[in-house]
Design a protein around this motif. Structure first.
Motif, short mmCIF file in Angstrom:
data_model
loop_
_atom_site.label_atom_id
_atom_site.label_comp_id
_atom_site.label_asym_id
_atom_site.label_seq_id
_atom_site.Cartn_x
_atom_site.Cartn_y
_atom_site.Cartn_z
N ILE A 36 60.26 40.55 57.83
CA ILE A 36 60.60 41.18 56.55
C ILE A 36 59.39 42.00 56.14
CG2 ILE A 36 61.20 40.79 54.14
CD1 ILE A 36 62.50 38.14 55.08
N ASP A 38 57.69 44.51 53.34
CA ASP A 38 57.71 44.99 51.96
C ASP A 38 56.81 46.22 51.90
OD1 ASP A 38 57.98 45.22 49.22
OD2 ASP A 38 56.62 43.57 48.74
N HIS A 157 56.16 39.89 56.42
CA HIS A 157 56.34 38.45 56.28
C HIS A 157 57.09 37.96 57.51
CE1 HIS A 157 55.15 38.51 52.05
NE2 HIS A 157 55.88 39.60 51.94
N ALA A 168 57.57 34.86 51.68
CA ALA A 168 58.39 36.05 51.40
C ALA A 168 59.28 35.82 50.18
CB ALA A 168 59.23 36.40 52.62
N THR A 169 59.90 34.65 50.12
CA THR A 169 60.79 34.35 49.00
C THR A 169 60.03 34.39 47.68
OG1 THR A 169 62.15 32.97 50.45
CG2 THR A 169 62.37 32.60 48.08
N GLU A 171 57.09 35.89 46.97
CA GLU A 171 56.57 37.23 46.64
C GLU A 171 57.67 38.16 46.17
OE1 GLU A 171 53.55 38.97 49.04
OE2 GLU A 171 52.73 37.00 49.56
N PHE A 172 58.83 38.12 46.81
CA PHE A 172 59.93 38.98 46.37
C PHE A 172 60.47 38.51 45.02
CE2 PHE A 172 59.89 40.50 50.73
CZ PHE A 172 60.18 41.84 50.55
N ALA A 173 60.52 37.21 44.79
CA ALA A 173 61.00 36.71 43.50
C ALA A 173 60.07 37.15 42.38
CB ALA A 173 61.10 35.18 43.54
N LYS A 175 58.40 39.81 42.14
CA LYS A 175 58.53 41.25 41.89
C LYS A 175 59.80 41.61 41.12
CE LYS A 175 55.85 42.95 45.76
NZ LYS A 175 55.80 43.88 46.87
N ARG A 176 60.73 40.71 41.05
CA ARG A 176 62.00 41.01 40.38
C ARG A 176 61.82 41.04 38.86
NH1 ARG A 176 67.35 38.93 43.03
NH2 ARG A 176 67.88 39.15 40.84
#
Length: 192
Positions: A36, A38, A157, A168-169, A171-173, A175-176
């Protein structure tokens, strides 16, 4: 979205070969789901820009510590252009020992390929475990035409392992817009 099933697990090269009839005579992307990336400009878009400028297949590469290099395909490349991110591939090897690796530039799960790879994969002998490695087909292709390694801009990731998936989960969470604030507060509340 169109897809084909591999049927039996005989390596990444074999999996790519299954898409031959679907691909036809067009360039195509191979994107491994456990990598993944980013990036403000998607990795594949960066690679498409290289393809459009140089006209040859492109593999994504990333510097990795020598202690981890044996888990990857690794390129031997000569710098190309003036970005410091592009390499013309001279050779590549699948999962070398650290002391045998030609560089610290590991191939990451993004490939922008041309249909001539299919003939090279078909000529590739099965290796360890009876698998047909995409790296071996790419080595053959690089003997016949320019092949490039591109050190993409972004964060990768490795979701193929549990810790990488969790990172990954998180870091992406964070950013939301709808989850970032509350999730950050939750993390701060944990007794670590």
């Amino acid at each position: 979205v169109s897809y084909v099933r591999q049927g039996e697990q005989l390596g990444l090269g074999h999996a790519v070969l299954q898409a031959r009839d679907l691909v036809g005579d067009e360039p195509f992307a191979v994107m491994l789901g456990d990598d993944i990336i980013d990036a403000p400009v998607p990795c594949m878009k960066q690679m498409m820009n290289v393809f459009e400028s140089y006209g040859g297949p492109v593999v994504a590469v990333q510097q990795v510590p020598r202690t981890e290099i044996s888990a990857y395909g690794v390129i031997d490349g000569a710098p190309e252009g003036d970005t410091g991110r592009l390499y013309r591939v001279r050779d590549m090897v699948e999962k070398p020992k650290a002391e045998d690796a030609p560089s610290d530039l590991a191939i990451i799960g993004r490939y922008l390929l041309t249909p001539d790879i299919f003939d090279e994969i078909e000529r590739t002998e099965r290796g360890k475990g009876g698998e047909i490695q995409l790296t071996d087909g790419l080595r053959r292709l690089a003997d016949k035409r320019p092949l490039y390694g591109y050190q993409f801009m972004g964060v990768r990731h490795d979701a193929g392992n549990k810790l990488g998936f969790l990172k990954a989960t998180v870091e992406f969470a964070l950013k939301r817009e709808d989850l970032g604030g509350p999730f950050r507060e939750y993390l701060k509340s944990l007794s670590l």
